[in-house]
Design an enzyme around this catalytic site. Structure first.
Site, PDB file in Angstrom:
ATOM      1  CB  SER A  97     -57.927  21.153 -35.557  1.00 13.71           C
ATOM      2  OG  SER A  97     -56.887  20.474 -36.271  1.00 13.71           O
ATOM      3  CE  LYS A 145     -54.982  18.027 -34.185  1.00 20.37           C
ATOM      4  NZ  LYS A 145     -54.851  18.861 -35.397  1.00 20.37           N
ATOM      5  CB  SER A 150     -54.350  22.360 -38.075  1.00 19.10           C
ATOM      6  OG  SER A 150     -55.279  22.302 -39.112  1.00 19.10           O
TER       7      SER A 150
END
EC number: 6.3.5.7
Length: 507
Positions: A156, A76, A180
């Site tokens: 996210s 990420k 997330s």
């Protein structure tokens, strides 16, 4: 080869059935063919191939650095990676080259960097790979699935989940502040592990909420998640919040005897908006445990109803504190306004942060004002303790694990999802996941079935602190029995979709 698990591809590399270089090229080619998903911000092709060649040399010499040496992975984009841009999918950090490594240096393997965020990032939304799989296509019709019918990945860490689900990466690191990692894991049909707070180093993870952030692990199987956790867990002198690993994480038991397990079903998790299909899966897996001899009973976590509000206050307060460093003076975006330092500072933050981040900063600063501090922040900390105490009381009564939904429903269409405001969406998404972060406990989400729409439904297991192995063992037991299908994207349709989305590429 791309659909294999970590364990399987690791064995294939050591038996010489494929080389690290060929494996890396296949992943890179797959990334190019699935660009319509918008899962990646940066693809470090040259670096990945160079590291693959080095891994190949080590394998030929019989000296691999570890079980994952030579296997590509995704990260990420809020983890710092030296000399690779780290953007957080934000205009504020667009183009920033990170000066340091992060937790993934422990892998010693080929790497590609992936997207952070799923709908609000500056690089555009991420598309769920299941939007283009046969079950969903049959529900919606192939023509519309390529255009307005595609569904979200959740946030996210949606890019991380999409990378694993689309078979472009064998594993991905996400971050989990309130769900997330688990939220997109459930919507994308992959395993998502949120470890015990402190078990994995947060060094190099750009902080959102320091007291809740943990690196999350996304893989295609529970066994793979355990393998990655075993490599990453333990003390890190660069992160004072890390704790010693309770024990080396060896392989999970192949056939767990669940007769001695006590599974709790929190009654407060029957939340408004929970779909009938999710409830049915929840009941089915609970019954499965009971038929196998486990003790399954309803339990109560009474302060769960206050968790969303508590999380909102604490999250915004820490966001306000953490985002103060992004001022345009030392790094990141700087506004062209130069009438004064104060004007440049204000303009930089207005241009660099989107409405969601600005809203959290304003709320957090309000909660932290001298006249509001006791009423909001201190009170939220007290409620946080009550929430954590609920979990302690339940686990102290003999409950081994809690079984809950991960999300209210399967993935929403992007066109429907964007009709609601962000605060409402966040509250809905995190209702089952964020209490775990508030309490610092481990949790794992795993896919159990496809909905009538042909999209994944996920369930969550929650365990006591440092009982990550027991948690994963039970999750693998579920995984072995539900038979969740592998994703299949027909090549002809995939290529057509790519041409359509490429013509209107994200900016």
């Amino acid at each position: 080869m791309l659909s294999l698990t970590l364990k399987q591809v690791s064995l294939a590399l050591r038996e010489g059935r494929i080389s690290p270089t060929e494996l890396c090229r296949r992943c890179l080619n797959r990334i190019k063919k699935t660009q319509h998903l918008n899962a990646y911000i940066s693809v470090t092709e040259e670096l990945a191939l160079k590291q693959a060649e080095e891994a190949e040399s080590r394998l030929l010499q019989g000296a691999p650095r570890g079980p994952l040496d030579g296997i590509p992975f995704a990260v990420k984009d809020n983890f710092c990676t030296r000399n690779i841009r780290t953007t957080c999918a934000s205009r504020m950090l667009r183009g920033l080259l990170s000066p340091q490594y992060h937790v993934s240096q422990h892998f010693c393997q080929s790497s590609v960097d992936n997207l952070s965020g799923s709908t609000d990032g500056v690089f555009g939304p991420v598309r769920n790979p299941w939007s283009y799989a046969a079950p969903y296509r049959e529900h919606t019709g192939a023509a519309t699935a390529a255009d307005s019918e595609w569904v979200i990945t959740g946030g996210s860490s949606g890019g991380s989940a999409a990378a694993v689900a689309s078979l472009t990466s064998y594993l991905a690191l996400g971050s989990d502040t309130g769900g997330s990692t688990r939220n997109p894991g459930a919507l994308c049909g992959v395993v998502a592990l949120k470890p015990t707070y402190g078990l994995l180093s947060r060094h190099g993870l750009i902080p959102l909420v320091n007291s809740m952030d943990v690196p999350g692990i996304l893989t295609r199987s529970v066994c793979d998640a355990a393998m990655v956790l075993g490599i990453l867990q333990g003390l890190d002198i660069r992160d004072s919040t890390t704790i010693p690993a309770p024990a080396p994480l060896t392989e999970l038991p192949e056939d767990l005897d669940v007769k001695n397990l006590f599974i709790g079903i929190p009654k407060e998790y029957h939340a408004p908006g929970l779909s009938e299909e999710t409830v049915a899966q929840w009941s089915y897996v609970a019954d499965m445990f009971e038929r196998a001899g486990a003790r399954v009973e309803q339990v109560s976590l009474p302060h769960t109803q206050y968790s969303i509000v508590c999380y909102h206050v604490l999250c915004c307060a820490e966001v306000a504190s953490n985002m103060a460093r992004f001022d345009g003076l030392e790094y990141g975006h700087r506004s062209d306004v130069d009438s004064s330092t104060e004007a440049m500072y204000a303009s930089t933050r207005h241009e660099g942060f989107n409405d969601v981040v600005r809203g959290r900063i304003l709320s957090g600063n309000y909660f932290l004002l001298k006249q509001n501090y006791q009423h909001y922040f201190v009170k939220a900390q007290k409620v946080r303790r009550l929430i954590a105490d609920d979990f302690k009381r339940v686990f102290g009564s003999g409950v081994d694990l809690l079984l809950t939904p991960t999300t209210l429903t399967d993935a929403a269409r992007y066109s429907d999802f964007t009709q609601e405001d962000n605060r409402t969406r966040s509250a809905q998404e995190d209702v089952f996941t964020q209490p775990v972060n508030v309490a610092g406990l481990p949790a794992v989400s795993l896919p159990t079935a496809l909905s009538r729409r042909g999209l994944p439904i996920g369930l969550q297991l929650i365990g006591p602190a440092l009982q990550d192995k027991k948690l994963l063992s039970a999750a693998q037991w579920i995984e072995q029995r539900v038979g969740f299908p592998s994703i299949r994207i027909k090549p002809a349709f995939r290529d057509t979709v790519f041409k359509l989305s490429h013509a209107a590429a994200f900016v």
